[in-house]
Design a protein around this motif. Structure first.
Motif, PDB file in Angstrom:
ATOM      1  N   PHE A   1     -67.123   8.033  12.284  1.00  0.00           N
ATOM      2  CA  PHE A   1     -66.679   8.243  10.871  1.00  0.00           C
ATOM      3  C   PHE A   1     -66.477   9.905  10.855  1.00  0.00           C
ATOM      4  O   PHE A   1     -67.603  10.348  11.096  1.00  0.00           O
ATOM      5  N   THR A   2     -65.477  10.565  10.403  1.00  0.00           N
ATOM      6  CA  THR A   2     -65.657  11.986  10.309  1.00  0.00           C
ATOM      7  C   THR A   2     -64.714  12.436   9.216  1.00  0.00           C
ATOM      8  O   THR A   2     -63.830  11.448   8.475  1.00  0.00           O
ATOM      9  N   ASP A   3     -64.723  13.390   8.703  1.00  0.00           N
ATOM     10  CA  ASP A   3     -64.011  14.105   7.964  1.00  0.00           C
ATOM     11  C   ASP A   3     -62.814  14.803   8.619  1.00  0.00           C
ATOM     12  O   ASP A   3     -62.545  14.739   9.511  1.00  0.00           O
ATOM     13  N   ASP A   4     -61.525  15.020   7.498  1.00  0.00           N
ATOM     14  CA  ASP A   4     -60.578  15.475   8.261  1.00  0.00           C
ATOM     15  C   ASP A   4     -60.487  17.174   8.520  1.00  0.00           C
ATOM     16  O   ASP A   4     -59.381  17.518   9.060  1.00  0.00           O
ATOM     17  N   ASP A   5     -61.613  17.560   8.440  1.00  0.00           N
ATOM     18  CA  ASP A   5     -61.722  19.242   8.760  1.00  0.00           C
ATOM     19  C   ASP A   5     -62.410  19.489   9.921  1.00  0.00           C
ATOM     20  O   ASP A   5     -63.137  20.451  10.138  1.00  0.00           O
ATOM     21  N   MET A   6     -62.701  18.262  10.877  1.00  0.00           N
ATOM     22  CA  MET A   6     -63.477  18.270  11.804  1.00  0.00           C
ATOM     23  C   MET A   6     -62.851  18.448  12.992  1.00  0.00           C
ATOM     24  O   MET A   6     -61.675  17.762  13.186  1.00  0.00           O
ATOM     25  N   TYR A   7     -63.260  19.303  14.153  1.00  0.00           N
ATOM     26  CA  TYR A   7     -62.866  19.224  15.504  1.00  0.00           C
ATOM     27  C   TYR A   7     -63.335  18.025  16.360  1.00  0.00           C
ATOM     28  O   TYR A   7     -64.657  17.780  16.094  1.00  0.00           O
ATOM     29  N   ILE A   8     -62.764  17.269  16.835  1.00  0.00           N
ATOM     30  CA  ILE A   8     -63.292  15.814  17.494  1.00  0.00           C
ATOM     31  C   ILE A   8     -62.750  15.924  18.970  1.00  0.00           C
ATOM     32  O   ILE A   8     -61.454  15.995  19.234  1.00  0.00           O
ATOM     33  N   SER A   9     -63.740  15.581  19.809  1.00  0.00           N
ATOM     34  CA  SER A   9     -63.379  15.237  21.119  1.00  0.00           C
ATOM     35  C   SER A   9     -63.580  13.888  21.392  1.00  0.00           C
ATOM     36  O   SER A   9     -64.629  13.558  21.641  1.00  0.00           O
ATOM     37  N   ALA A  10     -62.620  12.928  21.443  1.00  0.00           N
ATOM     38  CA  ALA A  10     -62.911  11.633  21.721  1.00  0.00           C
ATOM     39  C   ALA A  10     -63.207  11.354  23.277  1.00  0.00           C
ATOM     40  O   ALA A  10     -64.038  10.517  23.397  1.00  0.00           O
ATOM     41  N   ASN A  11     -62.942  12.379  24.132  1.00  0.00           N
ATOM     42  CA  ASN A  11     -63.038  12.213  25.372  1.00  0.00           C
ATOM     43  C   ASN A  11     -64.507  12.545  25.800  1.00  0.00           C
ATOM     44  O   ASN A  11     -65.346  11.578  26.431  1.00  0.00           O
ATOM     45  N   ASN A  12     -65.012  13.472  25.108  1.00  0.00           N
ATOM     46  CA  ASN A  12     -66.574  13.739  25.386  1.00  0.00           C
ATOM     47  C   ASN A  12     -67.420  12.738  24.471  1.00  0.00           C
ATOM     48  O   ASN A  12     -68.450  12.520  25.125  1.00  0.00           O
ATOM     49  N   LEU A  13     -66.800  12.245  23.331  1.00  0.00           N
ATOM     50  CA  LEU A  13     -67.592  11.288  22.679  1.00  0.00           C
ATOM     51  C   LEU A  13     -68.037   9.998  23.545  1.00  0.00           C
ATOM     52  O   LEU A  13     -69.162   9.514  23.795  1.00  0.00           O
ATOM     53  N   LEU A  14     -66.916   9.612  24.202  1.00  0.00           N
ATOM     54  CA  LEU A  14     -66.845   8.592  24.996  1.00  0.00           C
ATOM     55  C   LEU A  14     -67.747   8.654  26.309  1.00  0.00           C
ATOM     56  O   LEU A  14     -68.185   7.812  26.740  1.00  0.00           O
ATOM     57  N   GLY A  15     -67.631  10.079  26.818  1.00  0.00           N
ATOM     58  CA  GLY A  15     -68.650  10.515  27.829  1.00  0.00           C
ATOM     59  C   GLY A  15     -70.083  10.114  27.374  1.00  0.00           C
ATOM     60  O   GLY A  15     -70.781   9.550  28.317  1.00  0.00           O
ATOM     61  N   TYR A  16     -70.443  10.739  26.422  1.00  0.00           N
ATOM     62  CA  TYR A  16     -71.700  10.667  25.945  1.00  0.00           C
ATOM     63  C   TYR A  16     -72.193   9.196  25.665  1.00  0.00           C
ATOM     64  O   TYR A  16     -73.372   8.865  25.968  1.00  0.00           O
ATOM     65  N   LEU A  17     -71.195   8.225  25.345  1.00  0.00           N
ATOM     66  CA  LEU A  17     -71.595   6.806  25.016  1.00  0.00           C
ATOM     67  C   LEU A  17     -71.708   6.248  26.301  1.00  0.00           C
ATOM     68  O   LEU A  17     -72.461   5.303  26.517  1.00  0.00           O
ATOM     69  N   HIS A  18     -70.862   6.363  27.262  1.00  0.00           N
ATOM     70  CA  HIS A  18     -70.914   6.049  28.916  1.00  0.00           C
ATOM     71  C   HIS A  18     -72.338   6.251  29.422  1.00  0.00           C
ATOM     72  O   HIS A  18     -72.901   5.402  29.850  1.00  0.00           O
ATOM     73  N   ASP A  19     -72.566   7.404  29.144  1.00  0.00           N
ATOM     74  CA  ASP A  19     -73.927   8.098  29.866  1.00  0.00           C
ATOM     75  C   ASP A  19     -75.196   7.295  29.307  1.00  0.00           C
ATOM     76  O   ASP A  19     -76.187   6.809  29.838  1.00  0.00           O
ATOM     77  N   ARG A  20     -74.961   7.264  27.846  1.00  0.00           N
ATOM     78  CA  ARG A  20     -76.305   6.492  27.151  1.00  0.00           C
ATOM     79  C   ARG A  20     -76.247   5.034  27.674  1.00  0.00           C
ATOM     80  O   ARG A  20     -77.214   4.501  27.777  1.00  0.00           O
TER      81      ARG A  20
END
Length: 459
Positions: free
Chosen positions: A366-385
């Motif tokens: 869930f994010t606001d429309d004025d955020m920088y988002i890296s889906a790649n990094n997020l999925l990497g974080y979730l994979h490591d978790r």
């Protein structure tokens, strides 16, 4: 004529269909009781003056005049409203989802073969082969009833053949613009028959139009459940106005659009909910060009924008939103006034939407429309978790699995704050003691961006 409560229910439900990016209009067609100054006619006159949505046709309104009502309805739209792309004819005791119908028609248009007759210098025809002539609903292939006791008995003198042509049951059916015109003109040369659905089947056969079966038109009353009705276009048996209103409201639940954008069977690794303000066209455009089109090899990512309304159905801003919705099909509009103090409403209705319409993603951002988002990094974080977290052994110990904060499956992550309420009267974030009497907030994640697991979203 006497179905005042039915018409009232329709006006409160699909008769006021607000499908962003589409224009929908509804009218009622009825006959007369043959008594110009009857009390019933006076009530109809009053209703007509109040709502201006009734077309009254000069014939006695009864069951065996349904064909007359149907074909005079065809005549009226042919003469007075001939430019609609499609026409839905329905009885007043049907549940109708205009959203689902338009989704079905959109999908059909996207997949049907183009008409190349013009390119070949051949005149376009209304033959059965023409893909422009749609006559769709629940198709029957049946035989005439000959029993003398039957309401639907047909004598051999009326109809000497042993089978009806294929026809669409009269409760609800949709015709394309071309089919409406072809069938109306053809009917002028075809003998009247008292059963309207069979008569239209005869007209279609004579005109060379093959009825299209659509299983989401239900000629019987389909048992209601939110999941069971998610694709339903029409269902019979809603003569109780309160039941129709309840079911329709439960299915629409404050969302001005929600059909066909996501599926309860979609398997996603990450679903991105972008909370946006109506006027933020450039923000949404930027998201579409960046993380909104995230292409992460081996992962499936989908993004949608969630926004409210300005409370003005025909405002210039809403017209721009409607156009954007039609073009990109990536906006969910929620029926509340979009402002800062309604952010909680926007957030929880976004949760509700993904819970009901896209409940199978592994994670939701869930994010606001004025955020920088890296889906790649997020999925990497979730994979490591996932690689390092402890397995859930509750099932092996015969303990019921819960959605508690301690469960390792319930992830709610982002930038966590541990802070106190602001009590200054001048503060935008002031909270009174009446609203929140405690001296500390519980730990919370800042609203700009946070990720939740599937289990946490549902919990």
């Amino acid at each position: 004529m006497s179905h005042f409560s039915h018409r009232d229910a329709v006006r409160q439900t699909y008769g006021k269909a607000n499908v962003p990016g589409r224009t929908v209009k509804s009218l009622f067609f009825l006959g007369t009781d043959g008594k110009q100054k009857s009390e019933l006619q006076k009530q109809i006159d009053k209703e007509m003056a109040e709502f201006r949505d009734i077309i009254q046709i000069d014939f006695i309104d009864n069951y065996y005049n349904n064909t007359r009502k149907t074909m005079m309805s065809f005549r009226w739209v042919y003469e007075h409203c001939p430019t609609a792309d499609y026409y839905l004819f329905t009885d007043d005791d049907m549940y109708i989802s205009a959203n689902n119908l338009l989704g079905y028609l959109h999908d059909r248009e996207a997949t049907r073969k183009p008409d190349t007759s013009a390119a070949n210098d051949k005149p376009s025809t209304a033959s059965a082969e023409s893909d422009d002539c749609l006559y769709a609903g629940y198709v029957f292939d049946s035989i005439p009833q000959r029993f003398r006791s039957s309401k639907w008995r047909v004598s051999l003198e009326e109809y000497p053949w042993d089978r009806w042509p294929a026809y669409v049951t009269a409760g609800a059916y949709v015709v394309s613009n071309k089919a409406m015109k072809v069938m109306y003109v053809a009917s002028l040369f075809i003998k009247h028959f008292r059963f309207d659905d069979v008569y239209l089947g005869i007209v279609a056969k004579k005109a060379g139009i093959i009825p299209t079966h659509c299983p989401e038109f239900h000629f019987y009353k389909k048992e209601f459940s939110v999941e069971g009705y998610k694709d339903v276009i029409a269902s019979h048996g809603y003569g109780d106005r309160d039941e129709l209103i309840r079911v329709w409201c439960e299915m629409n639940s404050g969302f001005l659009t929600n059909s066909g954008i996501c599926s309860t069977t979609d398997k996603l690794d990450l679903f991105i909910v972008v909370k946006s303000a109506m006027s933020h066209f450039s923000h949404r455009d930027a998201v579409r060009q960046t993380y909104g089109k995230a292409n992460v090899p081996g992962r499936t990512v989908k993004s949608l924008f969630f926004l409210g309304t300005d409370g003005k159905q025909k405002s210039e801003l809403q017209k721009q939103i409607d156009k954007e919705m039609a073009e990109f099909r990536d906006i969910i509009q929620i029926d509340f006034i979009d402002n800062y103090y309604n952010n909680t409403r926007k957030t929880m209705m976004s949760f509700r939407w993904v819970y009901e319409h896209c409940p199978t993603a592994d994670y939701y951002l869930f994010t606001d429309d004025d955020m920088y988002i890296s889906a790649n990094n997020l999925l990497g974080y979730l994979h490591d978790r996932e690689a390092t977290r402890k397995p859930d052994t509750s099932a092996a110990n015969d303990k019921p699995s819960t959605a508690s904060a301690e469960s390792d499956d319930c992830l709610y992550a982002g930038y966590v704050f541990d802070s106190i309420p602001q009590r200054f009267r001048s503060s935008k974030w002031r909270v009174s003691l009446e609203e929140y009497p405690w001296d500390r907030w519980p730990a919370y994640v800042t609203a700009g961006a946070y990720v939740v697991s599937n289990k946490a979203m549902k919990a």
